[in-house]
Write an enzyme that holds these catalytic residues in place. Structure first.
Site, mmCIF file in Angstrom:
data_model
loop_
_atom_site.group_PDB
_atom_site.id
_atom_site.type_symbol
_atom_site.label_atom_id
_atom_site.label_comp_id
_atom_site.label_asym_id
_atom_site.label_seq_id
_atom_site.Cartn_x
_atom_site.Cartn_y
_atom_site.Cartn_z
ATOM 1 N N HIS A 110 3.576 -2.230 3.247
ATOM 2 C CA HIS A 110 3.617 -0.873 2.690
ATOM 3 C C HIS A 110 4.931 -0.608 1.959
ATOM 4 O O HIS A 110 6.005 -0.751 2.542
ATOM 5 C CB HIS A 110 3.432 0.160 3.801
ATOM 6 N N ASP A 161 0.801 -1.218 0.000
ATOM 7 C CA ASP A 161 0.000 0.000 0.000
ATOM 8 C C ASP A 161 0.839 1.276 0.000
ATOM 9 O O ASP A 161 1.986 1.288 0.455
ATOM 10 C CB ASP A 161 -0.886 0.035 1.255
HETATM 11 ZN ZN LIG Z 1 -2.890 3.151 2.903
#
Ligand SMILES: [Zn+2]
Length: 212
Positions: free
Chosen positions: A179, A31
């Site tokens: 992430h 992400d």
């Molecule tokens: Zn996010």
């Protein structure tokens, strides 16, 4: 991490991997990118391990680094819409604003890759996809993408903590949330190397969401 043994599932076992079943799948998701430093590092590790993943990208960042979006798609990975501004209060917005967040991101991703890929998923920032957002997705040809395993790597808990949380919580069909953007992701990159090595050793196969 528990290595899965014979009799642990209905699947066939593979003698070449010491009795580890062949049909354990896992979905990797990243992400908050694209990021000019960390996204390429993630791509390199995925390539080394012959793994595919979904990248949930922020529209604004895709406009800043379209070449990174292109790199992700060229490497065979899938894209996911993660709103234009990483709006963590999306559920409180008007339908019009939710539509705008989705459309602008779709356009940014399309512009970056010249329409060479279809964006199939949407992930809501900071939460599973909420009902008032989900109702909008169908009009945009998007499916909600949540996760099952969250090592909170964004909070930088230490490489070892990220590795332990993922490999310790792993199950067939797990959707792992990591992430590649939004800050210093060096811990995530270091952890990913170990995570992929662990997944390979346990006989996991990398699939896109909903794929067999
Ligand atoms: Zn996010």
């Amino acid at each position: 991490m528990t290595k899965r043994q014979d009799g642990d599932s209905d699947g066939e076992t593979n003698p070449d991997t010491g009795g580890v079943a062949e049909d354990y799948t896992v979905t990797l998701t990243f992400d908050d990118g694209p990021h000019p430093v960390y996204t390429p590092q993630v791509l390199e590790l995925l390539e080394e391990h012959d793994a595919i993943a979904v990248f949930c990208m922020v529209g604004q960042r895709a406009r800043e680094h379209p070449e990174i979006v292109r790199q992700v798609v060229d490497a065979g990975h899938a894209l996911c819409n993660h709103t234009d501004t990483h709006d963590e209060k999306l559920s409180e917005r008007t339908r019009e604003e939710i539509e705008r967040q989705i459309t602008e991101t779709d356009e940014a991703l399309d512009d970056a890759v010249g329409g060479d890929t279809e964006v199939r998923w949407f992930r809501q920032p900071a939460t599973f996809v909420q009902p008032q957002v989900e109702t909008v997705l169908g009009d945009h040809g998007l499916e909600p993408l949540d996760w099952t395993l969250d090592p909170r790597d964004w909070s930088r808990p230490g490489t070892e903590s990220i590795v332990q949380d993922v490999l310790g919580g792993l199950e067939p069909g797990s959707v792992i949330l990591l992430h590649d953007g939004g800050g210093d992701r060096s811990q995530t990159v270091a952890a990913l190397d170990q995570i992929l090595t662990g997944l390979d050793a346990a006989g996991y196969r990398y699939v896109l969401p909903g794929d067999p």
